[in-house]
Write an enzyme that holds these catalytic residues in place. Structure first.
Site, mmCIF file in Angstrom:
data_model
loop_
_atom_site.group_PDB
_atom_site.id
_atom_site.type_symbol
_atom_site.label_atom_id
_atom_site.label_comp_id
_atom_site.label_asym_id
_atom_site.label_seq_id
_atom_site.Cartn_x
_atom_site.Cartn_y
_atom_site.Cartn_z
ATOM 1 N N GLU A 64 5.235 57.246 -52.811
ATOM 2 C CA GLU A 64 5.630 58.643 -52.613
ATOM 3 C C GLU A 64 7.084 58.850 -53.022
ATOM 4 O O GLU A 64 7.417 59.846 -53.680
ATOM 5 C CB GLU A 64 5.431 59.057 -51.157
ATOM 6 N N TRP A 86 -0.641 63.893 -49.329
ATOM 7 C CA TRP A 86 -0.298 65.299 -49.522
ATOM 8 C C TRP A 86 -1.533 66.181 -49.734
ATOM 9 O O TRP A 86 -1.405 67.398 -49.923
ATOM 10 C CB TRP A 86 0.643 65.458 -50.725
ATOM 11 N N TYR A 128 10.164 68.472 -52.680
ATOM 12 C CA TYR A 128 11.267 67.526 -52.798
ATOM 13 C C TYR A 128 11.707 67.178 -54.226
ATOM 14 O O TYR A 128 12.860 67.376 -54.597
ATOM 15 C CB TYR A 128 10.904 66.220 -52.080
ATOM 16 N N CYS A 180 11.435 68.289 -44.775
ATOM 17 C CA CYS A 180 11.754 67.706 -43.467
ATOM 18 C C CYS A 180 12.986 66.807 -43.584
ATOM 19 O O CYS A 180 13.982 67.027 -42.903
ATOM 20 C CB CYS A 180 10.567 66.916 -42.930
ATOM 21 N N ARG A 216 15.595 67.431 -40.556
ATOM 22 C CA ARG A 216 15.564 68.555 -39.619
ATOM 23 C C ARG A 216 14.390 68.473 -38.654
ATOM 24 O O ARG A 216 14.472 68.915 -37.504
ATOM 25 C CB ARG A 216 15.487 69.881 -40.380
ATOM 26 N N ASP A 219 8.141 63.980 -37.373
ATOM 27 C CA ASP A 219 6.929 63.520 -36.707
ATOM 28 C C ASP A 219 7.083 62.010 -36.531
ATOM 29 O O ASP A 219 6.947 61.254 -37.496
ATOM 30 C CB ASP A 219 5.721 63.889 -37.579
#
Length: 314
Positions: A64, A86, A128, A180, A216, A219
């Site tokens: 990834e 994804w 990203y 994230c 930010r 999980d």
């Protein structure tokens, strides 16, 4: 004997289970949340912080990261590498838009087989990699943040401006998922080959490269184990490209949360003892940050506890 660094992760999970603020979240799953956390991992001896209290499929995490570095945003290229993490977002969008309750397997097979279908339904928006490699400014000019960081590390390693980020306000509404892990900032210490008092910017300076990642939203059950592994891999790659030694990976979390349907996962790993982290060696030196392959990452000594299944909240 030094405390195993993975206890930082277990401490966060224990705090969430015992004192987390129960919240209803975007996914409607519900979480136990805390605000503000930090972990530090020393990579200078070749350590690769892949958690051991459950098996982490580190190759998927690194694939990834390599995908992010290409600047691509379509899941077709990920699926070609057998990475499915994804798929949930475009699949949910397709089902909602068409009413067809297609299985994930059939959806992925169609993405792989049909380029036009992939173009329409497999793109995640400017997530990203797009922001890292092709940030578009108000004048229509693209900016390769990764290339800029690497160039600065080579020519001005004392800079306090060696960072890249993905929170592009103008394009957030086009993204399948808001970023994230947002900001990646580099720092060089123990610089050699220059008079530190008068010549910090000499291009011959080399030293120890550290990376601070600001996230930010985290999980901790599914996301964080992947994030830490891939961010450590990134630090190893960049350090190799600029002839430096990996230093610390420093992770800072904002809203750090445990999904309520991950409580059994949390209780299981809290009952396990961490094992030694594996070592990472990069088998060759690619010509640039763009040329790494998953086969370049040689990981030895990984002996984790068994894997634990946990559902994804979308």
């Amino acid at each position: 004997m030094p405390r195993h660094p993975e206890y930082q992760y277990l401490d966060i999970i224990e705090q969430l289970v015992e004192k987390g603020d129960r919240r209803i979240d975007r996914t409607k799953t519900g979480t136990l949340s805390m605000f503000g956390a930090m972990m530090r991992f020393d990579l200078s001896d070749g350590s690769f912080p892949v958690y051991t209290t459950k098996r982490v499929f580190w190759k998927i995490a690194v694939k990834e990261m390599l995908w992010f570095l290409t600047g691509q945003t379509n899941i077709q290229s990920l699926l070609r590498e057998n990475v499915r993490i994804w798929t949930d977002w475009p699949l949910d969008k397709y089902r909602s838009a068409t009413g067809e309750q297609i299985s994930q397997e059939k959806f992925e097979a169609r993405i792989l087989a049909d380029d036009e279908f992939a173009l329409q339904w497999g793109d995640l928006g400017p997530v990203y990699g797009k922001q890292w490699r092709r940030w578009l400014d108000a004048n229509g000019q693209e900016h390769d943040q990764i290339a800029t960081v690497i160039q600065t590390l080579k020519t001005n390693p004392a800079s306090r401006r060696m960072l890249f980020h993905a929170w592009n306000v103008a394009e957030l509404d086009q993204m399948a998922l808001h970023p994230c892990h947002m900001t990646y900032q580099f720092h060089v210490s123990e610089m050699e080959g220059a008079d530190k008092s008068t010549n910090l910017d000499a291009p011959t300076v080399r030293g120890k490269l550290s990376l601070l990642v600001s996230q930010r939203s985290c999980d901790v059950g599914l996301g964080n184990p992947f994030n830490i592994a891939q961010q450590a891999a990134l630090l190893h790659m960049v350090a190799q490209q600029v002839d430096m030694t990996p230093g610390e990976l420093i992770w800072v979390g904002g809203d750090v949360h445990l999904y309520l349907n991950h409580l059994d996962y949390a209780r299981t790993i809290l009952g396990r003892e961490p094992r030694p982290f594996p070592k990472l060696r990069i088998a060759r030196r690619p010509a640039s940050i763009d040329d790494y392959k998953i086969e370049d990452f040689v990981v030895t000594g990984y002996d984790p506890h068994p894997a634990i299944d946990a559902p994804v909240a979308i």
